[in-house]
Design an enzyme around this catalytic site. Sequence first.
Site, PDB file in Angstrom:
ATOM      1  N   PHE A  53       2.861   7.221   1.238  1.00  0.00           N
ATOM      2  CA  PHE A  53       3.938   7.822   0.445  1.00  0.00           C
ATOM      3  C   PHE A  53       3.384   8.701  -0.677  1.00  0.00           C
ATOM      4  O   PHE A  53       4.142   9.239  -1.475  1.00  0.00           O
ATOM      5  CB  PHE A  53       4.806   6.731  -0.186  1.00  0.00           C
ATOM      6  CG  PHE A  53       5.398   5.772   0.806  1.00  0.00           C
ATOM      7  CD1 PHE A  53       6.096   6.223   1.906  1.00  0.00           C
ATOM      8  CD2 PHE A  53       5.258   4.403   0.623  1.00  0.00           C
ATOM      9  CE1 PHE A  53       6.657   5.336   2.819  1.00  0.00           C
ATOM     10  CE2 PHE A  53       5.812   3.508   1.517  1.00  0.00           C
ATOM     11  CZ  PHE A  53       6.514   3.978   2.626  1.00  0.00           C
ATOM     12  N   ASN A  65       5.790   1.089  -6.325  1.00  0.00           N
ATOM     13  CA  ASN A  65       5.134   2.023  -5.414  1.00  0.00           C
ATOM     14  C   ASN A  65       5.001   3.360  -6.128  1.00  0.00           C
ATOM     15  O   ASN A  65       5.434   3.510  -7.280  1.00  0.00           O
ATOM     16  CB  ASN A  65       5.940   2.158  -4.114  1.00  0.00           C
ATOM     17  CG  ASN A  65       5.045   2.390  -2.908  1.00  0.00           C
ATOM     18  OD1 ASN A  65       4.433   3.445  -2.783  1.00  0.00           O
ATOM     19  ND2 ASN A  65       4.960   1.398  -2.021  1.00  0.00           N
ATOM     20  N   PRO A  96       0.820  -1.219   0.000  1.00  0.00           N
ATOM     21  CA  PRO A  96       0.000   0.000   0.000  1.00  0.00           C
ATOM     22  C   PRO A  96       0.848   1.260   0.000  1.00  0.00           C
ATOM     23  O   PRO A  96       1.849   1.360   0.727  1.00  0.00           O
ATOM     24  CB  PRO A  96      -0.809  -0.132   1.298  1.00  0.00           C
ATOM     25  CG  PRO A  96      -0.911  -1.601   1.525  1.00  0.00           C
ATOM     26  CD  PRO A  96       0.401  -2.166   1.039  1.00  0.00           C
ATOM     27  N   CYS A  97       0.425   2.230  -0.818  1.00  0.00           N
ATOM     28  CA  CYS A  97       1.275   3.396  -1.054  1.00  0.00           C
ATOM     29  C   CYS A  97       0.717   4.691  -0.478  1.00  0.00           C
ATOM     30  O   CYS A  97       1.317   5.741  -0.629  1.00  0.00           O
ATOM     31  CB  CYS A  97       1.482   3.584  -2.566  1.00  0.00           C
ATOM     32  SG  CYS A  97      -0.048   3.888  -3.470  1.00  0.00           S
ATOM     33  N   GLN A  98      -0.432   4.644   0.216  1.00  0.00           N
ATOM     34  CA  GLN A  98      -1.074   5.898   0.615  1.00  0.00           C
ATOM     35  C   GLN A  98      -0.191   6.764   1.508  1.00  0.00           C
ATOM     36  O   GLN A  98      -0.253   7.992   1.451  1.00  0.00           O
ATOM     37  CB  GLN A  98      -2.402   5.606   1.330  1.00  0.00           C
ATOM     38  CG  GLN A  98      -3.503   5.112   0.399  1.00  0.00           C
ATOM     39  CD  GLN A  98      -3.500   3.600   0.261  1.00  0.00           C
ATOM     40  OE1 GLN A  98      -2.476   2.951   0.446  1.00  0.00           O
ATOM     41  NE2 GLN A  98      -4.647   3.039  -0.065  1.00  0.00           N
TER      42      GLN A  98
END
Length: 298
Positions: free
Chosen positions: A80, A115, A76-78
């Site tokens: 960043f 990502n 999960p990239c939220q």
Amino acid sequence: MQAISLYSGAGGLDLGFEQAGIEIIMANDSWSVATDTYLINRQDAKMLAGTISTHVHDIMNVGRENDVDMVFGGPPCQDFSSAGWRTGEGERANQTKNFVDLALKILPEWIVMENVNTIMSIGKRHVEMTIAQIKKAGYGITTQVLVAVDFGVPQFRKRFFLIARMKGNDDDQEIKLLINNEKRKRKTVREYNPSLDTKYYYRHPWSFERRAIFSVDEPSPTIRGVNRPIPPNYKIHHNDATSDLKQVRPLTTDERAILQTFPKEYRFVGNKTQREQQIGNSVPPMMAQAVANAIREY
């Protein structure tokens, strides 16, 4: 090549790797809606629904019992993401460590992690820790920020890719050259989807200090996980493609999926909000295929 997919989501990264001829023998994600989407499009897939910690032993056993060449995924990239105020810390940021920890228990020839491109700034500490951990295990690491529009996707979407090869070289110029060889002529939204019946479309911004109206005669901005109608009090931005709101409409869910380069027959389950989020969270399959093609060629 055989691979295990982690943080698989709705399967955009997986679809691109499959199209490159990589066999995915197991996948995992914790969001039940996304796993339902994954399975409805791959009815024979082995998908473990739930967190990595729930299935760590099952995934490790599959890795040990099979000739697994690769572990790949997009944690999960939220935490960043540039879409809001992010610190690079938090539960989602820690998933990068969980991904690497499990991949290194399997020790495949290749580890591929993708990502958001802003992980290099917002999540610098996590990237440095991840690289150090993988290098210590004997891998050479190559990192690149790729732009989707360079690989046939009609979208200015940037993604960070970390490609690690057991006993390989750091900053491997050969893999970079092979990825570069996958580049294609850039396409506009209209060129990629000629059936669109509008010249302008609204893409909801995370800040109204940015433009929100775009022309189909340019590549699209990043397809986000939200898709809303034009606000009744919307004020024209000086960079908007037109000031005539009568000519503008938001793209449909299906049109957004096509701009992500999902096939028209690819089905997304869940309510409208969930479908939009799955589409926006996905890596464009065509972009993923370019990376996978380069690895297979190598």
